[in-house]
Every structure is written in structure tokens, then in C-alpha cells.
Write a protein that holds these residues in place. Structure first.
Motif, PDB file in Angstrom:
ATOM      1  N   GLU A   1     -21.768 -19.658 -38.282  1.00 41.99           N
ATOM      2  CA  GLU A   1     -22.802 -18.670 -38.642  1.00 41.99           C
ATOM      3  C   GLU A   1     -23.982 -18.658 -37.667  1.00 41.99           C
ATOM      4  OE1 GLU A   1     -22.659 -16.533 -41.147  1.00 41.99           O
ATOM      5  OE2 GLU A   1     -21.012 -17.275 -42.390  1.00 41.99           O
ATOM      6  N   ASP A   2     -24.263 -19.782 -37.018  1.00 44.88           N
ATOM      7  CA  ASP A   2     -25.425 -19.861 -36.124  1.00 44.88           C
ATOM      8  C   ASP A   2     -25.056 -19.636 -34.657  1.00 44.88           C
ATOM      9  OD1 ASP A   2     -27.330 -20.351 -38.103  1.00 44.88           O
ATOM     10  OD2 ASP A   2     -26.875 -22.492 -38.138  1.00 44.88           O
ATOM     11  N   ALA A   3     -23.916 -19.032 -34.406  1.00 43.26           N
ATOM     12  CA  ALA A   3     -23.435 -18.873 -33.027  1.00 43.26           C
ATOM     13  C   ALA A   3     -24.451 -18.145 -32.153  1.00 43.26           C
ATOM     14  CB  ALA A   3     -22.101 -18.135 -33.023  1.00 43.26           C
ATOM     15  N   GLU A   4     -24.944 -16.991 -32.591  1.00 46.14           N
ATOM     16  CA  GLU A   4     -25.877 -16.203 -31.771  1.00 46.14           C
ATOM     17  C   GLU A   4     -27.162 -16.984 -31.500  1.00 46.14           C
ATOM     18  OE1 GLU A   4     -25.404 -11.505 -32.591  1.00 46.14           O
ATOM     19  OE2 GLU A   4     -25.771 -12.713 -34.366  1.00 46.14           O
ATOM     20  N   ARG A   5     -27.620 -17.687 -32.503  1.00 47.36           N
ATOM     21  CA  ARG A   5     -28.870 -18.453 -32.362  1.00 47.36           C
ATOM     22  C   ARG A   5     -28.779 -19.445 -31.213  1.00 47.36           C
ATOM     23  NH1 ARG A   5     -30.769 -22.848 -36.886  1.00 47.36           N
ATOM     24  NH2 ARG A   5     -32.407 -23.852 -35.669  1.00 47.36           N
ATOM     25  N   TYR A   6     -27.666 -20.204 -31.164  1.00 50.19           N
ATOM     26  CA  TYR A   6     -27.553 -21.238 -30.136  1.00 50.19           C
ATOM     27  C   TYR A   6     -27.020 -20.702 -28.808  1.00 50.19           C
ATOM     28  CZ  TYR A   6     -28.853 -24.576 -33.682  1.00 50.19           C
ATOM     29  OH  TYR A   6     -29.554 -25.251 -34.651  1.00 50.19           O
ATOM     30  N   LEU A   7     -26.321 -19.575 -28.848  1.00 52.97           N
ATOM     31  CA  LEU A   7     -25.920 -18.935 -27.586  1.00 52.97           C
ATOM     32  C   LEU A   7     -27.144 -18.389 -26.858  1.00 52.97           C
ATOM     33  CD1 LEU A   7     -22.716 -17.036 -28.767  1.00 52.97           C
ATOM     34  CD2 LEU A   7     -22.782 -18.864 -27.055  1.00 52.97           C
ATOM     35  N   GLY A   8     -28.212 -18.147 -27.626  1.00 52.24           N
ATOM     36  CA  GLY A   8     -29.481 -17.736 -27.014  1.00 52.24           C
ATOM     37  C   GLY A   8     -29.626 -16.243 -26.813  1.00 52.24           C
ATOM     38  N   LYS A   9     -28.720 -15.455 -27.407  1.00 51.41           N
ATOM     39  CA  LYS A   9     -28.797 -14.011 -27.242  1.00 51.41           C
ATOM     40  C   LYS A   9     -28.031 -13.328 -28.360  1.00 51.41           C
ATOM     41  CE  LYS A   9     -27.873 -10.307 -23.923  1.00 51.41           C
ATOM     42  NZ  LYS A   9     -27.109  -9.915 -22.716  1.00 51.41           N
ATOM     43  N   LYS A  10     -28.598 -12.243 -28.864  1.00 55.60           N
ATOM     44  CA  LYS A  10     -27.915 -11.468 -29.893  1.00 55.60           C
ATOM     45  C   LYS A  10     -26.790 -10.656 -29.258  1.00 55.60           C
ATOM     46  CE  LYS A  10     -28.891  -8.343 -33.745  1.00 55.60           C
ATOM     47  NZ  LYS A  10     -28.135  -9.141 -34.726  1.00 55.60           N
ATOM     48  N   ALA A  11     -25.653 -10.602 -29.916  1.00 57.94           N
ATOM     49  CA  ALA A  11     -24.496  -9.868 -29.384  1.00 57.94           C
ATOM     50  C   ALA A  11     -24.762  -8.363 -29.387  1.00 57.94           C
ATOM     51  CB  ALA A  11     -23.252 -10.183 -30.216  1.00 57.94           C
ATOM     52  N   ASP A  12     -24.158  -7.668 -28.429  1.00 56.04           N
ATOM     53  CA  ASP A  12     -24.255  -6.205 -28.409  1.00 56.04           C
ATOM     54  C   ASP A  12     -23.526  -5.603 -29.604  1.00 56.04           C
ATOM     55  OD1 ASP A  12     -25.597  -6.067 -25.827  1.00 56.04           O
ATOM     56  OD2 ASP A  12     -23.684  -6.750 -25.001  1.00 56.04           O
ATOM     57  N   LYS A  13     -22.399  -6.204 -29.948  1.00 52.26           N
ATOM     58  CA  LYS A  13     -21.634  -5.792 -31.130  1.00 52.26           C
ATOM     59  C   LYS A  13     -21.115  -7.033 -31.828  1.00 52.26           C
ATOM     60  CE  LYS A  13     -19.879  -1.314 -29.497  1.00 52.26           C
ATOM     61  NZ  LYS A  13     -18.634  -0.581 -29.123  1.00 52.26           N
TER      62      LYS A  13
ATOM     63  N   VAL B   1     -16.876 -27.419 -20.923  1.00 48.69           N
ATOM     64  CA  VAL B   1     -17.592 -26.142 -20.847  1.00 48.69           C
ATOM     65  C   VAL B   1     -18.853 -26.269 -19.989  1.00 48.69           C
ATOM     66  CG1 VAL B   1     -18.934 -26.499 -22.972  1.00 48.69           C
ATOM     67  CG2 VAL B   1     -18.401 -24.166 -22.208  1.00 48.69           C
ATOM     68  N   ALA B   2     -19.414 -27.463 -19.906  1.00 49.11           N
ATOM     69  CA  ALA B   2     -20.631 -27.672 -19.102  1.00 49.11           C
ATOM     70  C   ALA B   2     -20.374 -27.399 -17.618  1.00 49.11           C
ATOM     71  CB  ALA B   2     -21.149 -29.093 -19.291  1.00 49.11           C
ATOM     72  N   GLU B   3     -19.094 -27.445 -17.194  1.00 51.41           N
ATOM     73  CA  GLU B   3     -18.758 -27.210 -15.786  1.00 51.41           C
ATOM     74  C   GLU B   3     -18.179 -25.807 -15.565  1.00 51.41           C
ATOM     75  OE1 GLU B   3     -16.224 -30.354 -14.390  1.00 51.41           O
ATOM     76  OE2 GLU B   3     -17.552 -31.927 -15.170  1.00 51.41           O
TER      77      GLU B   3
ATOM     78  N   THR C   1     -24.725 -24.821 -24.646  1.00 47.09           N
ATOM     79  CA  THR C   1     -24.160 -24.993 -23.299  1.00 47.09           C
ATOM     80  C   THR C   1     -23.346 -23.775 -22.889  1.00 47.09           C
ATOM     81  OG1 THR C   1     -24.050 -27.389 -23.630  1.00 47.09           O
ATOM     82  CG2 THR C   1     -22.704 -26.474 -21.858  1.00 47.09           C
ATOM     83  N   LEU C   2     -22.545 -23.252 -23.818  1.00 47.46           N
ATOM     84  CA  LEU C   2     -21.753 -22.052 -23.523  1.00 47.46           C
ATOM     85  C   LEU C   2     -22.663 -20.886 -23.158  1.00 47.46           C
ATOM     86  CD1 LEU C   2     -19.088 -20.459 -23.424  1.00 47.46           C
ATOM     87  CD2 LEU C   2     -19.287 -20.127 -25.905  1.00 47.46           C
ATOM     88  N   GLY C   3     -23.742 -20.708 -23.910  1.00 45.79           N
ATOM     89  CA  GLY C   3     -24.689 -19.627 -23.621  1.00 45.79           C
ATOM     90  C   GLY C   3     -25.324 -19.783 -22.248  1.00 45.79           C
ATOM     91  N   GLU C   4     -25.684 -21.006 -21.903  1.00 46.45           N
ATOM     92  CA  GLU C   4     -26.302 -21.266 -20.588  1.00 46.45           C
ATOM     93  C   GLU C   4     -25.321 -20.981 -19.448  1.00 46.45           C
ATOM     94  OE1 GLU C   4     -27.435 -25.317 -20.994  1.00 46.45           O
ATOM     95  OE2 GLU C   4     -29.224 -24.885 -22.227  1.00 46.45           O
ATOM     96  N   ARG C   5     -24.079 -21.437 -19.620  1.00 43.69           N
ATOM     97  CA  ARG C   5     -23.084 -21.226 -18.565  1.00 43.69           C
ATOM     98  C   ARG C   5     -22.731 -19.744 -18.428  1.00 43.69           C
ATOM     99  NH1 ARG C   5     -24.533 -23.813 -15.487  1.00 43.69           N
ATOM    100  NH2 ARG C   5     -22.760 -23.211 -14.203  1.00 43.69           N
ATOM    101  N   TYR C   6     -22.725 -19.030 -19.552  1.00 42.44           N
ATOM    102  CA  TYR C   6     -22.458 -17.585 -19.502  1.00 42.44           C
ATOM    103  C   TYR C   6     -23.553 -16.867 -18.722  1.00 42.44           C
ATOM    104  CZ  TYR C   6     -22.525 -12.720 -21.029  1.00 42.44           C
ATOM    105  OH  TYR C   6     -22.601 -11.355 -21.059  1.00 42.44           O
ATOM    106  N   ARG C   7     -24.805 -17.220 -19.000  1.00 39.77           N
ATOM    107  CA  ARG C   7     -25.929 -16.545 -18.317  1.00 39.77           C
ATOM    108  C   ARG C   7     -25.953 -16.859 -16.824  1.00 39.77           C
ATOM    109  NH1 ARG C   7     -28.110 -17.689 -23.290  1.00 39.77           N
ATOM    110  NH2 ARG C   7     -29.047 -19.666 -22.650  1.00 39.77           N
TER     111      ARG C   7
END
Length: 385
Positions: A344-356, A290-292, A324-330
Motif C-alpha cells: 500500500e505504501d509503494a508510491e510513498r517510498y518510490l518518492g513519486k505519485k504514479a501517472d496511472k 536493485v541498488a546496482e 532504492t528502486l525509486g532512486e535507481r529509476y530516477r
């Protein structure tokens, strides 16, 4: 042709997707309840529903709905139903599954044995037979009881419809084909848009997306129990539905669907599965962490089922993985991201709250479908594509 009530079970929280699929097939919805949609269709509709619906586990032919608070009432109410209309003299029949919620009748094994006896008694009286060979076609019966209301249906599908026939090789903890299809349908993705799954596993998301893009019916490469019920569903119904399914396939399309996974053996399995599904030419699979994750184009979709950390020792790796997934998405330009996870902590580490965020039960596991909606491509750009 006579109209039947057909019941299509689905994942809790995805009833609206199931309803839309049934309406698109041209059938009338009778009711939508938690985890199932009931609709009206003729014998041909039994074949079409089994072949074409992507998000249901099976198609049940409703025999009846009765009220019962005691086992005696259940016996008499079951016996009163017109079983001879469905089960021939040599039919093999049994209550394969019974579930009960908030009901006075709560023992699945008792429900199964009492209902079997009641059906035997009914058929004895109608057919004037004391013993049934049960060496003909199979008629498994499924029963659900909610607050003493008993819904009884014949399983027309047999093996669950999530088994399309293409996934011979599976990675660990796969997402089912029906759930993957339903989640894709919850997004605005269409076959002419980019789709990438960075944790593709056995390839379910990319394969289901490719089958949608090419309009390949999910049940085209498998069989169904009701194909043997020729007195109810003539063989011509199945032949016509399969012919229609083959006619609809679009072999000339171009797609940008990609599946990545860090495990090379898993990628090999995904390629084999895609080949069996007839969509290997529409998907690019690659061993890649995922880092790539990257893509040069705009307005794509990440649709994925990242690791949950089911085992305790795996959970320690999740923060870094989701970060890492959040960084690559951005880093992707104007993309959308949709992911299902029980972490449960997915949004926290993705670095952004989901729209839905939609709660969905994947079996008994409570999961969340996080939806990050990117901008829509300009109309002119869409037309050029």
C-alpha cells in the motif's frame, strides 16, 4: 464451419487487453463482462485461441445459458441442452468447477452433482444407453452462476493456459505467465525497446516479453484437451494452427531484454526457463541487487513485480527496498516504470505519485499496477533504431 460461442476468462481489470488480443486474431467479440470476454469462432478458432492468446487462463466452448432459481429448474434446464452434440457415447464428463455469485443456488457440490445427473439423463434418452463407459476423451464442464443466470461451458484447454510448458523451475510467489503478458500489453513497450526487470524471479516478465518480440505463440509447446475432440475440432485445425505459429516465429531479431535478481539460484532457474521457452538468446540474466540497477541508454522500460512483503517479518524491509528502486529509476535517463504490487505504501517510498494506477486482482490478492510513463523517443531516433 459452424460458429461457436467461446468464452475467454481473464483477470478482473484486464478485459480490454483480452478483447484486443481476440480482435487481433480476427474474431468477432460478442460481449465483454467482468473477468471474461465472449467471442464467436469456428472449430479452427478453438485451436487458434488456445495456441495464440496470451492473456486468458482457458478457452470455454459455451454449451448454453439458462435461468434457474431452484435445483429442479437447474436439472430440467441442463437436461434440455443438446449435450449429444458435444459429448460422444464414450466421453468422460464431469462438472469440474461451479461458482455462484448472488444466486439462490449457492452450493458448488450440489450444483455439480445435479448437473451431472441431468446430463446423464439427457444422454440416456438420446443414445438409448443405461450405462456410459466414460473411457474416451475428457469433457470437463465449468459452470458460473450470476444472479440465477447459469453459464455452462466445456473446457477446451485442460491444464490452465498460463502453463506454457517453459516454467519447470519457479521462484517463490511467482506472477503467472498470463498476467505478466497482460501487464506488458498495458504498456507501450515493443520488441525494439529496452526492457529490464530488476526483480525477475523465475524470469516470467522477460520471457513473456521475448516471446512477444519473437512472435512465439504461447501454446506452441503444450497440448490441449480439445485435441482429442476430433468430432468437433478436426486434427487438421490443430496442425494448421501449429504450422502457422511456427511460420510466424522471428529468429533473426535483436532485443535488449534483461532480468536481474539478488538470488543467484533464482537467476539460474530463470535461464533454464528461458531456454525451455526458446528465448534464452534474447535475454540477459544477471545476479544483481536493485541498488546496482543501471543502464547507459535512454527510453527504456522497467517492468517488474517487486516483493510485497507477504510475511510480516519481510514487511520491515519494504520501505528501504522501494526507496532504492525509486532512486535507481530516477537515475535512469527518460525511462518508464511499470510495477505490480500489493504494498500500500509503494508510491510513498518510490518518492513519486504514479501517472496511472490500475487495481488488478492477482488471484484473491488485491494489487495495484503503478504506471510511470517516461517521454517518447524522438521520431528520428525511432527510425534509426
Amino acid at each position: 464451419m459452424e460458429l461457436y460461442e467461446l468464452i475467454a476468462p481473464c483477470h478482473f481489470g484486464l478485459e480490454a487487453v483480452m478483447k484486443r488480443e481476440i480482435l487481433d486474431l480476427g474474431y468477432e467479440i460478442e460481449r465483454v463482462e467482468d473477468g471474461k470476454v465472449t467471442f464467436l469462432a469456428d472449430a479452427e478458432g478453438i485451436a487458434y485461441a488456445n495456441l495464440f492468446l496470451r492473456t486468458t487462463e482457458r478457452i470455454l466452448l459455451k454449451v448454453g445459458q439458462v435461468h434457474a432459481e431452484t435445483y429442479d429448474e437447474l436439472f430440467e434446464a441442463t437436461k434440455a441442452l443438446p449435450w449429444e452434440k458435444f459429448i460422444p457415447k464414450n466421453g468422460k464428463f464431469w462438472v469440474t468447477k461451479a461458482n455462484s455469485i448472488k444466486s439462490k443456488l449457492f452450493s458448488p457440490s450440489d450444483i455439480q452433482s445435479i448437473m451431472k445427473k441431468a446430463i446423464v439423463e439427457r444422454l440416456k434418452q438420446v443414445y438409448h444407453m443405461e450405462w456410459f463407459p466414460e473411457d474416451g476423451a475428457q469433457y470437463p464442464i465449468r459452470v458460473s452462476i450470476l444472479k440465477d443466470e447459469v453459464t455452462i461451458g466445456l473446457d477446451t484447454s485442460g491444464v490452465s493456459l498460463h502453463k506454457r510448458g517453459y516454467r519447470k523451475l519457479t521462484a517463490k510467489a511467482p506472477i503467472t505467465e498470463t498476467l505478466a503478458a497482460a501487464l506488458i500489453m498495458l504498456t507501450p513497450w515493443k520488441g525494439d525497446r529496452i526492457l529490464v526487470d530488476p526483480f525477475c524471479g523465475s524470469g516470467t516478465f522477460p520471457i513473456e516479453a521475448a516471446m512477444m518480440a519473437a512472435d512465439i505463440a504461447p501454446g506452441l509447446n503444450r497440448s490441449f484437451l480439445a485435441e482429442q475432440w476430433t468430432h468437433l475440432v478436426p486434427k487438421k485445425c490443430w496442425m494448421d494452427a501449429a504450422e502457422d505459429a511456427r511460420y510466424r516465429i522471428r529468429n533473426d531479431i535483436e532485443t535488449d531484454i534483461q532480468g536481474f535478481d539478488i538470488d543467484g539460484d533464482v537467476i539460474k532457474s530463470a535461464r533454464e526457463n528461458a531456454k525451455l521457452a526458446g528465448v534464452d538468446h534474447l535475454i540477459h540474466f544477471q545476479q544483481r541487487p536493485v541498488a546496482e540497477l543501471s543502464h547507459p541508454k535512454k527510453y527504456g522500460f522497467l517492468i517488474t513485480n517487486p516483493p510485497y512483503g507477504e510475511r510480516l517479518e519481510d514487511k520491515k524491509d519494504l520501505p528501504a527496498l522501494y526507496q532504492t528502486l525509486g532512486e535507481r529509476y530516477r537515475a535512469l535517463d527518460s525511462w518508464s516504470m511499470y510495477l505490480i504490487t500489493s504494498y500500500e505504501d509503494a508510491e510513498r517510498y518510490l518518492g513519486k505519485k504514479a501517472d496511472k494506477n490500475r487495481k488488478i486482482y492477482n488471484g484473491m490478492l488485491k494489487t495495484y499496477f503503478y504506471q510511470y510513463a517516461g517521454p517518447k523517443p524522438p521520431r528520428r531516433e525511432k527510425e534509426q533504431k
